[in-house]
Design an enzyme around this catalytic site. Structure first.
Site, PDB file in Angstrom:
ATOM      1  N   ASN A   1       0.871  -1.179   0.000  1.00 55.48           N
ATOM      2  CA  ASN A   1       0.000   0.000   0.000  1.00 55.48           C
ATOM      3  C   ASN A   1       0.908   1.228   0.000  1.00 55.48           C
ATOM      4  O   ASN A   1       1.455   1.598   1.040  1.00 55.48           O
ATOM      5  CB  ASN A   1      -0.899  -0.041   1.240  1.00 55.48           C
ATOM      6  CG  ASN A   1      -1.922   1.079   1.258  1.00 55.48           C
ATOM      7  OD1 ASN A   1      -1.869   1.995   0.426  1.00 55.48           O
ATOM      8  ND2 ASN A   1      -2.839   1.017   2.202  1.00 55.48           N
TER       9      ASN A   1
ATOM     10  N   ARG B   1      -2.558  -2.108  -3.479  1.00 54.29           N
ATOM     11  CA  ARG B   1      -3.839  -1.458  -3.181  1.00 54.29           C
ATOM     12  C   ARG B   1      -3.936  -0.174  -4.008  1.00 54.29           C
ATOM     13  O   ARG B   1      -3.058   0.686  -3.946  1.00 54.29           O
ATOM     14  CB  ARG B   1      -3.911  -1.107  -1.706  1.00 54.29           C
ATOM     15  CG  ARG B   1      -5.249  -0.532  -1.388  1.00 54.29           C
ATOM     16  CD  ARG B   1      -5.299   0.266  -0.147  1.00 54.29           C
ATOM     17  NE  ARG B   1      -6.643   0.828  -0.072  1.00 54.29           N
ATOM     18  CZ  ARG B   1      -6.952   1.836   0.711  1.00 54.29           C
ATOM     19  NH1 ARG B   1      -6.055   2.395   1.465  1.00 54.29           N
ATOM     20  NH2 ARG B   1      -8.176   2.293   0.720  1.00 54.29           N
TER      21      ARG B   1
ATOM     22  N   HIS C   1     -13.343   2.611  -0.486  1.00 57.36           N
ATOM     23  CA  HIS C   1     -13.310   1.519   0.505  1.00 57.36           C
ATOM     24  C   HIS C   1     -13.940   0.231  -0.041  1.00 57.36           C
ATOM     25  O   HIS C   1     -14.417  -0.609   0.723  1.00 57.36           O
ATOM     26  CB  HIS C   1     -14.081   1.874   1.797  1.00 57.36           C
ATOM     27  CG  HIS C   1     -13.580   3.079   2.528  1.00 57.36           C
ATOM     28  ND1 HIS C   1     -14.415   4.067   2.993  1.00 57.36           N
ATOM     29  CD2 HIS C   1     -12.334   3.467   2.861  1.00 57.36           C
ATOM     30  CE1 HIS C   1     -13.703   4.997   3.604  1.00 57.36           C
ATOM     31  NE2 HIS C   1     -12.423   4.663   3.526  1.00 57.36           N
TER      32      HIS C   1
ATOM     33  N   ARG D   1     -13.268  15.590   6.757  1.00 59.26           N
ATOM     34  CA  ARG D   1     -13.999  15.857   5.510  1.00 59.26           C
ATOM     35  C   ARG D   1     -15.443  16.188   5.842  1.00 59.26           C
ATOM     36  O   ARG D   1     -16.033  15.587   6.749  1.00 59.26           O
ATOM     37  CB  ARG D   1     -13.978  14.639   4.588  1.00 59.26           C
ATOM     38  CG  ARG D   1     -12.607  14.274   4.094  1.00 59.26           C
ATOM     39  CD  ARG D   1     -12.734  13.179   3.033  1.00 59.26           C
ATOM     40  NE  ARG D   1     -11.461  12.537   2.853  1.00 59.26           N
ATOM     41  CZ  ARG D   1     -11.266  11.217   2.954  1.00 59.26           C
ATOM     42  NH1 ARG D   1     -12.273  10.413   3.199  1.00 59.26           N
ATOM     43  NH2 ARG D   1     -10.062  10.729   2.781  1.00 59.26           N
TER      44      ARG D   1
ATOM     45  N   GLU E   1      -8.714  -5.724   4.364  1.00 58.19           N
ATOM     46  CA  GLU E   1      -8.538  -5.404   2.941  1.00 58.19           C
ATOM     47  C   GLU E   1      -7.322  -6.119   2.361  1.00 58.19           C
ATOM     48  O   GLU E   1      -7.327  -6.538   1.208  1.00 58.19           O
ATOM     49  CB  GLU E   1      -8.377  -3.887   2.790  1.00 58.19           C
ATOM     50  CG  GLU E   1      -9.665  -3.134   3.046  1.00 58.19           C
ATOM     51  CD  GLU E   1      -9.450  -1.761   3.654  1.00 58.19           C
ATOM     52  OE1 GLU E   1      -8.907  -1.678   4.773  1.00 58.19           O
ATOM     53  OE2 GLU E   1      -9.826  -0.769   3.007  1.00 58.19           O
TER      54      GLU E   1
END
Ligand code: ADP
Length: 397
Positions: A7, A90, A179, A238, A380
Site C-alpha cells: 500500500n 492497493r 473503501h 472531511r 482489505e
C-alpha cells in the site's frame, strides 16, 4: 505461495507478506519518510520487531529495503526474493478504466495514469510503488486490486450526477465510491454468516474516512462516497455531503481560491471543523463528555446520517437483512452503533445493548431483531492477497 501486499503512499509504503497456504500474515512492516531520509519498521511474526534508519530517496529503494528485511537470515522469513509469487497493490481509484483486479502491463499502467485527476493524492504514489516493485522485482507479477472496483455494479441512477451529460462524459464525472475492498470483504463475511447469497446488506465502514454501501446479493447497488471520498457522512476532517452552493459562497466571502478549496473541504471540516477539537472521534467523545456542545453535535450528526443511509438503502433494496459495522469507529465505538440504530424497530432493527458493549462481539442484534447486526473487523489486505493469487493462478476474477 507467498504474496506481498503493498500500500504505497507519497512518503510511506506499508507491506504485508501472506502465506496463502494458511492465508495468514507472516511478516509486515512500514517504510516511512521516503524521499526525506528513510525509516523501516519490520516485524516477522514470532520474531522481534525491528526499526532501522535506511536511506530511501525513492520508492524503489524502499522496496529494496523491505525485500532485504524479508530475506534477512535473522529478522526475515523467506530465503530469497523468488519465494514471492506476486505483489498485490492497493489502488484507491481506477476511474472508468480499471474496473476489476488486473495484472499490470503497459496498458494497465497507462489507464492508471489517467486516474491522476480523480485521486490526485493517491494515484501518483501508487504508480511510484508499482514502478519501484517492478524495478526491484522485474520477474515478479504485479497485480492491482482497486477500491472502486466493487462499486462498479451500481446502476446508472445510483452513480449519475444531474450535471450536463456531456460534461460528465468529458471529465468521467460519476459516483465511483471508495473503501470497496473493505465493503466487499465484510459483505462477503456477512453472506457467509447469514448463509444467504441473496442477502440485502448495508455495510458501514466508519473510520477516519467513512462510507456506507448497499449490497444486494453480493453486488454493490449504491454507496455514499462519490466522485471522490468527500461525499457521504461527516468524517474526521472531511465535510461529507453538503449543499454545493456552500462552496462558491465561502470561496467568495472568505476569498478561498479554487485550488485551496478542495484541501479545505478535505482537511478543515468534519469532526475537526464542527467540534473545533480534533478529527479523532475519541478526542471528540472526551470533549463531549466534558460538556462541549459542538463535540456532542458532531457525534449526533454522524449517528443521524448513518441512520438515514440505512433507511435509504433499505428502501433502495426493498428490504434489509443485515447491517455490518467495520473500521476504527465501526468496530470500536459501541455508543455510535447504538445511537445510529436507535428507534429503528419500524425497520425490524433491534440492537442488544449488552452484546453491543462487549468488545469483539460479532453478533450484536437482539434475539427478536428481524435484521441481523454484525461487527466484522475488516481485512482489505487479505482480499488483495487473494485476488492477486487468483490472478496469477489464472482464475477469472
Ligand atoms: P483510517 O480510515 O485512517 O484507516 P481507522 O479505521 O483506524 O482510520 O479509524 C479511525 C477512527 O476510529 C478515529 O476517529 C478513531 O477515533 C476511531 N477509533 C479508533 N478506536 C476507537 C475506540 N476504541 N473508540 C472510539 N473510536 C475509535
Amino acid at each position: 505461495m507467498f504474496i506481498l501486499v503493498v500500500n504505497a503512499g507519497s512518503s510511506s509504503l506499508k507491506y504485508q507478506l501472506f502465506d496463502m497456504d494458511t492465508r495468514e500474515v507472516v511478516a509486515k512492516g512500514l517504510c516511512e519518510r521516503i524521499g526525506i531520509d528513510g525509516k523501516l519498521t519490520h516485524n516477522t511474526v514470532g520474531k522481534e520487531k525491528v526499526q532501522k534508519d535506511i536511506p530511501m530517496p525513492t520508492h524503489a529503494q524502499a522496496v529494496s529495503a523491505l525485500v532485504e528485511s524479508l530475506t534477512d537470515k535473522e529478522i526475515g522469513c523467506i530465503e530469497d526474493m523468488s519465494a514471492i509469487s506476486a505483489v498485490g497493490h492497493r489502488i484507491v481509484h481506477g476511474g472508468p478504466w480499471l474496473i476489476k483486479s488486473v495484472l499490470v502491463d503497459d496498458k494497465v499502467l497507462a489507464d492508471l495514469e489517467k486516474c491522476r485527476d480523480l485521486a490526485p493524492l493517491h494515484t501518483g504514489p501508487h504508480l511510484l510503488g508499482i514502478r519501484g516493485c517492478m524495478e526491484v522485482m522485474p520477474s515478479t507479477p504485479q497485480v492491482l486490486v482497486i477500491d472502486t472496483a466493487f462499486h462498479q455494479t451500481m446502476p446508472p441512477e445510483a452513480y449519475t450526477y444531474a450535471i450536463p451529460y456531456e460534461l460528465a462524459q468529458k471529465y468521467a464525472i460519476r459516483r465511483y465510491g471508495a473503501h470497496g475492498t473493505s465493503h466487499r470483504y465484510v459483505s462477503g463475511k456477512a453472506i457467509e454468516y447469514l448463509g444467504d447469497p441473496n442477502a440485502k446488506i448495508v455495510t458501514c465502514h466508519l473510520g477516519n474516512g467513512s462510507s456506507i454501501s448497499a449490497v444486494n446479493a453480493g453486488k454493490c447497488v449504491d454507496t455514499s462516497m462519490g466522485l471522490t471520498p468527500l461525499e457521504g457522512v461527516i468524517m474526521g476532517s472531511r465535510c461529507g455531503s453538503i449543499d454545493p452552493a456552500i462552496v462558491p459562497l465561502l470561496m467568495l466571502r472568505e476569498g478561498i481560491p479554487a485550488d485551496k478549496m478542495g484541501a479545505w473541504l478535505n482537511k478543515q471540516c468534519g469532526f475537526l471543523g464542527l467540534s473545533g477539537v480534533s478529527s479523532d472521534l475519541r478526542d471528540v467523545r472526551a470533549a463531549a463528555a466534558q460538556g462541549n456542545g459542538r463535540a456532542k453535535l458532531a457525534i449526533d450528526l454522524l449517528a443521524y446520517q448513518i441512520k438515514k443511509y440505512v433507511g435509504a438503502y433499505a428502501a433502495a433494496m426493498n428490504g434489509l437483512d443485515c447491517v455490518v459495522f467495520t473500521a476504527g469507529i465501526g468496530e470500536n465505538d459501541s455508543e455510535m452503533r447504538a445511537l445510529a440504530l436507535k428507534d429503528m424497530e419500524y425497520f425490524g432493527i433491534k440492537l442488544d445493548e449488552e452484546k453491543n458493549r462487549v468488545r469483539g462481539c460479532f453478533e450484536i442484534h437482539a434475539d427478536d431483531s428481524k435484521v441481523k447486526i454484525l461487527v466484522i473487523p475488516t481485512n482489505e489486505e487479505l482480499v488483495i492477497a487473494s485476488d492477486t493469487m487468483d490472478i496469477v493462478s489464472g482464475k477469472e476474477i
